[in-house]
Design a protein around this motif. Structure first.
Motif, mmCIF file in Angstrom:
data_model
loop_
_atom_site.group_PDB
_atom_site.id
_atom_site.type_symbol
_atom_site.label_atom_id
_atom_site.label_comp_id
_atom_site.label_asym_id
_atom_site.label_seq_id
_atom_site.Cartn_x
_atom_site.Cartn_y
_atom_site.Cartn_z
ATOM 1 N N GLU A 1 2.924 -16.870 -14.307
ATOM 2 C CA GLU A 1 3.844 -17.110 -15.424
ATOM 3 C C GLU A 1 4.933 -18.108 -15.053
ATOM 4 O O GLU A 1 5.377 -18.891 -15.890
ATOM 5 N N THR A 2 5.354 -18.093 -13.799
ATOM 6 C CA THR A 2 6.304 -19.103 -13.347
ATOM 7 C C THR A 2 5.678 -20.487 -13.422
ATOM 8 O O THR A 2 6.303 -21.455 -13.890
ATOM 9 N N SER B 1 5.523 -21.788 -16.904
ATOM 10 C CA SER B 1 6.826 -22.147 -17.459
ATOM 11 C C SER B 1 7.313 -23.520 -17.008
ATOM 12 O O SER B 1 8.238 -24.088 -17.604
ATOM 13 N N ALA C 1 -1.362 -17.756 -18.707
ATOM 14 C CA ALA C 1 -0.847 -18.178 -17.406
ATOM 15 C C ALA C 1 -1.952 -18.216 -16.362
ATOM 16 O O ALA C 1 -1.988 -19.121 -15.515
#
Length: 326
Positions: free
Chosen positions: A222-223, A226, A263
């Motif tokens: 998910e990082t 982003s 993700a």
């Protein structure tokens, strides 16, 4: 080098329709009797034993002419464990080999940390490791992975959890990098150290000794998602060899929650190199709509060739082999 890393059958056709693939695999699953040996049957969550702080995982590898009664890996509590490896030879030829791994779990985190499923061991990892280790020790005529090419390959695992696969399979590869979210890294590092004397993240055994080619790194899908696409290559870990790229990505039992799928797919896409990287996705067939969404998202990338590899794992597990081509 990695173009032939996975041994595809000559007549295999790539998957092009997610609905058709889902229909085929779940029809086969629904025709399979429930497995009474699992705590929840084959529709269960699939963990080995979330009540234990430590497990001893035993892989029994046997030459094809000498089948064992179980033919599969076993797990038991560490109080009955025997660490190390052993082999039996007959007339100078090895006919069996045993690998035992001690593995710590964080059973408290499974219940207290929201969304943390990687702190305990799941059966899919054992089933997959059994196949690779068996084929590595006693190569069949139709292996899943080319043994010689794997030995020269850089392997990246996504969602490594307890780190079992890095411990079991690192000896088969040139380098093995296990990744997961930051809260799980201490557990993975603890388990690698339990099985390879002297291993620490920044202080590893001498080059060439068992475990010296393992790295444990943070990679939060998910990082990565982003970040702007231009910055993503600065975030994920690279192979330890200069200018090298990942030959094989392992994704074992990571498809279970729909919120993670965008993700995960983007991470697989980002860390892979066209014409070189293969991905092996091992799925336990749980919620049909989640598995369908994963396939749809991946096929919609239009940069991968996907193949179902039958005959290596029994249902409820499915193996998909995929290569990035554009």
């Amino acid at each position: 080098m990695s173009s032939n890393l996975l041994k595809l059958p000559d007549n295999i056709e790539p998957l092009t329709d997610a609905d058709e693939e889902i229909f085929l695999v779940y029809t086969a699953l629904n025709q399979k009797p429930l497995d009474p040996t699992g705590p929840d049957g084959f529709h269960g969550l699939g963990h080995v034993d979330s009540r234990q702080d430590t497990l001893s995982i035993r892989f029994e590898l046997t030459a094809p002419s000498q089948p064992t009664s179980s033919g599969a890996a076993e797990s038991k509590s560490a109080s009955r464990s025997r660490k190390g490896k052993s082999a039996r030879k007959t007339r100078g030829e090895e006919t069996s080999h045993v690998i035992e791994i001690e593995l710590a779990q964080d059973k408290t985190a499974l219940r207290s940390r929201k969304g943390d499923t990687g702190s305990v061991l799941w059966r899919a990892s054992i089933a997959f490791a059994q196949v690779i280790l068996q084929q590595h020790c006693f190569p069949p005529s139709n292996p899943l992975v080319d043994k010689d090419l794997l030995r020269e390959s850089h392997v990246l695992e996504l969602g490594a959890g307890t780190g079992l696969l890095s411990i079991a399979l690192s000896a088969c590869a040139k380098s093995y990098t296990a990744t997961d979210i930051a809260p799980l890294l201490p557990l993975i590092r603890k388990n690698v150290g339990l099985n390879f004397a002297g291993w620490m993240q920044n202080t590893k055994p001498s080059e060439g000794s068992p475990g010296s080619n393992i790295s444990v790194e943070e990679l939060d899908w998910e990082t990565l998602l982003s970040l702007p696409p231009t910055r993503r290559s600065l975030y994920y870990p690279k192979p330890p060899e200069p200018n090298a790229e990942w030959d094989l990505i392992l994704i074992v039992d990571c498809i279970y929650h729909p919120s993670l799928l965008p993700a995960l797919v983007e991470t697989i896409e980002t860390v892979s190199t066209a014409g070189k990287t293969w991905a092996l996705v091992i799925v336990e067939l749980r919620q049909e709509d989640v598995v369908r969404e994963f396939l749809e998202r991946w096929l919609n990338k239009e940069t991968w060739r996907l193949f179902r590899m039958d005959g290596f794992l029994d249902l409820p597990y499915i193996v998909w082999a995929c290569q990035k081509y554009a």
